[in-house]
Design an enzyme around this catalytic site. Structure first.
Site, PDB file in Angstrom:
ATOM      1  N   HIS A 113       0.859  -1.158  -0.647  1.00  0.00           N
ATOM      2  CA  HIS A 113      -0.311   0.020  -0.569  1.00  0.00           C
ATOM      3  C   HIS A 113       1.124   1.833   0.110  1.00  0.00           C
ATOM      4  O   HIS A 113       0.657   1.927  -1.023  1.00  0.00           O
ATOM      5  CB  HIS A 113      -0.837   0.100   1.027  1.00  0.00           C
ATOM      6  CG  HIS A 113      -2.182   1.001   1.168  1.00  0.00           C
ATOM      7  ND1 HIS A 113      -2.997   1.701   0.779  1.00  0.00           N
ATOM      8  CD2 HIS A 113      -1.364   2.595   1.657  1.00  0.00           C
ATOM      9  CE1 HIS A 113      -3.464   2.672   1.660  1.00  0.00           C
ATOM     10  NE2 HIS A 113      -2.641   3.205   2.055  1.00  0.00           N
ATOM     11  N   GLU A 114       1.976   0.550   0.737  1.00  0.00           N
ATOM     12  CA  GLU A 114       3.026   2.456   0.997  1.00  0.00           C
ATOM     13  C   GLU A 114       3.814   2.228  -0.643  1.00  0.00           C
ATOM     14  O   GLU A 114       3.632   3.439  -0.502  1.00  0.00           O
ATOM     15  CB  GLU A 114       3.796   2.463   2.107  1.00  0.00           C
ATOM     16  CG  GLU A 114       3.263   2.276   3.380  1.00  0.00           C
ATOM     17  CD  GLU A 114       2.134   3.438   3.428  1.00  0.00           C
ATOM     18  OE1 GLU A 114       2.130   4.837   2.823  1.00  0.00           O
ATOM     19  OE2 GLU A 114       1.157   3.042   4.231  1.00  0.00           O
ATOM     20  N   HIS A 156       1.858   4.816  -2.756  1.00  0.00           N
ATOM     21  CA  HIS A 156       1.544   5.653  -1.947  1.00  0.00           C
ATOM     22  C   HIS A 156       2.949   6.354  -3.363  1.00  0.00           C
ATOM     23  O   HIS A 156       2.704   7.787  -4.496  1.00  0.00           O
ATOM     24  CB  HIS A 156       1.814   5.874  -1.388  1.00  0.00           C
ATOM     25  CG  HIS A 156       0.574   6.123  -0.293  1.00  0.00           C
ATOM     26  ND1 HIS A 156      -1.103   6.914  -0.805  1.00  0.00           N
ATOM     27  CD2 HIS A 156       0.042   5.567   0.517  1.00  0.00           C
ATOM     28  CE1 HIS A 156      -2.198   6.866   0.174  1.00  0.00           C
ATOM     29  NE2 HIS A 156      -1.219   6.153   0.957  1.00  0.00           N
TER      30      HIS A 156
END
Length: 234
Positions: free
Chosen positions: A103-104, A107
């Site tokens: 998920h990071e 980003h």
């Protein structure tokens, strides 16, 4: 005795509801993460291995990977171009940790692609911080100056910037999770059985952002109910 609306008031029920929703969301994400942190991925990759793999395959060699203390304090900082994995994540081979790490990385991919909502959120950070600092002093000043409609409305507007920031955050977080699941599948990092488990972890985390937006909306609603568009209750 003058009416002072910043302490107990019937509209405080809105604040209590917001706190309850946020508390439930926090407990749910913790329990979901705990559940899937006990399930080791079949490939045996750590969250750090996964991020390195994604950064290379996604052509992001300039993103630094660092550790950070804490539990679920993982984040990507677009200003510093650094992705940080927490103590509870970086050396774990669990499905939960891999989902969070991906998920990071999502980003970071948004940053690479100049994703519009990420840019907007970054631009809103200093404005929102100012609004959080100035809102209540201005509201208090307006209240003590006989219910100054201009000051009270300015205070409510500044307070509402937090809600705007959280609404913009929602598509940023949803898109990062979507990118994470896609890259985990495309690169065969998680199996077909593990992907839905990682998705559950990310969906649970998304609830915290939804809960924060709801809580902020209820707080703004309370201010409107208290001041009636700038007119102080008597």
């Amino acid at each position: 005795m003058p009416y002072f609306p910043f302490f107990w008031d019937p509209t405080m029920i809105l604040i209590i509801i917001g706190l309850a929703i946020s508390g439930f969301a926090s407990m749910y994400v913790q329990s979901t993460y705990s559940k899937y942190s006990n399930i080791e991925s079949q490939k045996g990759l750590t969250a750090t291995d996964v991020v390195k793999k994604i950064l290379v395959s996604s052509n992001m060699p300039n993103v630094r990977l660092e550790g950070i203390r804490g539990n679920l304090t993982d984040h990507y900082n677009s200003e510093e171009n650094v992705l940080r994995l927490s103590d509870s994540t970086r050396n774990s081979t669990s499905v939960a940790a891999i989902g969070v790490a991906a998920h990071e990385a999502g980003h970071a991919m948004q940053d690479r692609d100049n994703y519009s909502f990420l840019r907007l959120r970054s631009a809103l950070v200093p404005v929102t911080n100012f609004g959080q600092t100035a809102a209540f002093p201005i509201l208090l000043l307006g209240f003590f100056l006989g219910g100054s409609e201009i000051l009270i409305n300015i205070g409510i507007l500044l307070f509402s910037l937090t809600l705007l920031f959280q609404l913009v955050t929602l598509p940023v977080e949803f898109d990062a999770s979507k990118r994470a699941i896609r890259v985990l599948e495309d690169q065969n990092i998680l199996t077909a059985e593990e992907l839905p488990q990682a998705r559950k972890v990310l969906n649970a985390a998304a609830l915290t952002y939804i809960a924060a937006a709801i809580a902020s909306f209820l707080s703004v609603m309370r201010l409107f109910l208290l001041f009636g568009g700038g007119r102080r209750r008597r």
